[in-house]
Design a protein around this motif. Structure first.
Motif, mmCIF file in Angstrom:
data_model
loop_
_atom_site.group_PDB
_atom_site.id
_atom_site.type_symbol
_atom_site.label_atom_id
_atom_site.label_comp_id
_atom_site.label_asym_id
_atom_site.label_seq_id
_atom_site.Cartn_x
_atom_site.Cartn_y
_atom_site.Cartn_z
ATOM 1 N N LEU A 33 72.059 79.668 45.821
ATOM 2 C CA LEU A 33 71.998 79.682 47.289
ATOM 3 C C LEU A 33 73.396 79.739 47.908
ATOM 4 C CD1 LEU A 33 69.077 77.174 47.857
ATOM 5 C CD2 LEU A 33 69.028 79.646 48.190
ATOM 6 N N VAL A 59 64.446 80.326 44.041
ATOM 7 C CA VAL A 59 63.954 79.108 44.671
ATOM 8 C C VAL A 59 62.465 78.923 44.366
ATOM 9 C CG1 VAL A 59 63.475 78.008 46.902
ATOM 10 C CG2 VAL A 59 65.719 78.997 46.467
ATOM 11 N N GLN A 82 59.481 81.053 54.700
ATOM 12 C CA GLN A 82 60.736 80.886 53.952
ATOM 13 C C GLN A 82 61.332 79.515 54.260
ATOM 14 O OE1 GLN A 82 63.645 84.035 54.511
ATOM 15 N NE2 GLN A 82 65.322 82.675 54.015
ATOM 16 N N MET A 86 62.117 76.610 51.496
ATOM 17 C CA MET A 86 63.482 76.082 51.365
ATOM 18 C C MET A 86 63.491 74.568 51.576
ATOM 19 S SD MET A 86 65.418 78.400 50.414
ATOM 20 C CE MET A 86 65.964 80.067 50.496
ATOM 21 N N GLN A 90 64.767 71.904 48.948
ATOM 22 C CA GLN A 90 65.840 70.982 49.336
ATOM 23 C C GLN A 90 65.439 69.529 49.058
ATOM 24 O OE1 GLN A 90 66.679 70.786 53.563
ATOM 25 N NE2 GLN A 90 68.762 70.066 53.207
#
Length: 119
Positions: A33, A59, A82, A86, A90
Motif C-alpha cells: 500500500l 489487500v 473499496q 481497506m 486496516q
C-alpha cells in the motif's frame, strides 16, 4: 489466537493467530500500500492503474487468507466498497500488531477528527 469481528462478512467472530508468519504478511500488505501511494505520485496512468489493481488484489488476498474466508464470505467481501475493504484490512493490521479494539477505536476516531480539521 485472537477473536475479531467483521459483521459485514459474518455474524460470528473470526479467530486469527497472532503469529510471526501473519505479522510478516501484515507488513507485506502495508508495504504494498505504501508503494501504491508512491506510484500514484508519478505521471504514468497505466502503471498507476496496475499498482491500484495489484494493491486491491493484495489487500483482498490478505483479508481472505488471514480470516480463512469461505466462498460466501469472499463474495460478501468482494461486494463491499473499496473503503470498507481497506477499513477491514486496516483493523486487521492493527490487531495483529498488538492493538486492542479500544486502542483501534481511539486511533481511528483521532484520525477522523484530524481529517475533519484539515478541510
Amino acid at each position: 489466537m485472537m477473536k475479531i469481528s467483521f459483521k459485514e462478512l459474518r455474524k460470528t467472530p473470526f479467530e486469527v493467530k497472532a503469529s510471526l508468519k501473519n505479522l510478516k504478511k501484515t507488513y507485506a500488505v502495508q508495504l504494498k500500500l505504501a508503494t501504491l501511494e508512491d506510484s500514484m505520485q508519478e505521471d504514468a496512468p497505466v502503471e498507476s492503474l496496475q499498482a491500484v489493481l495489484g494493491a486491491l488484489e493484495n489487500v483482498t488476498e490478505y483479508v481472505v487468507d488471514m480470516l480463512k474466508l469461505k466462498p460466501a464470505e469472499i463474495e460478501a467481501l468482494e461486494d463491499l466498497s473499496q473503503e470498507d475493504v481497506m477499513a477491514i484490512a486496516q483493523r486487521l493490521n492493527m490487531r495483529l500488531m498488538g492493538m486492542s479494539e479500544a486502542e483501534i477505536e481511539k486511533a481511528l476516531s483521532e484520525t477522523e477528527t484530524d481529517e475533519g480539521l484539515a478541510e
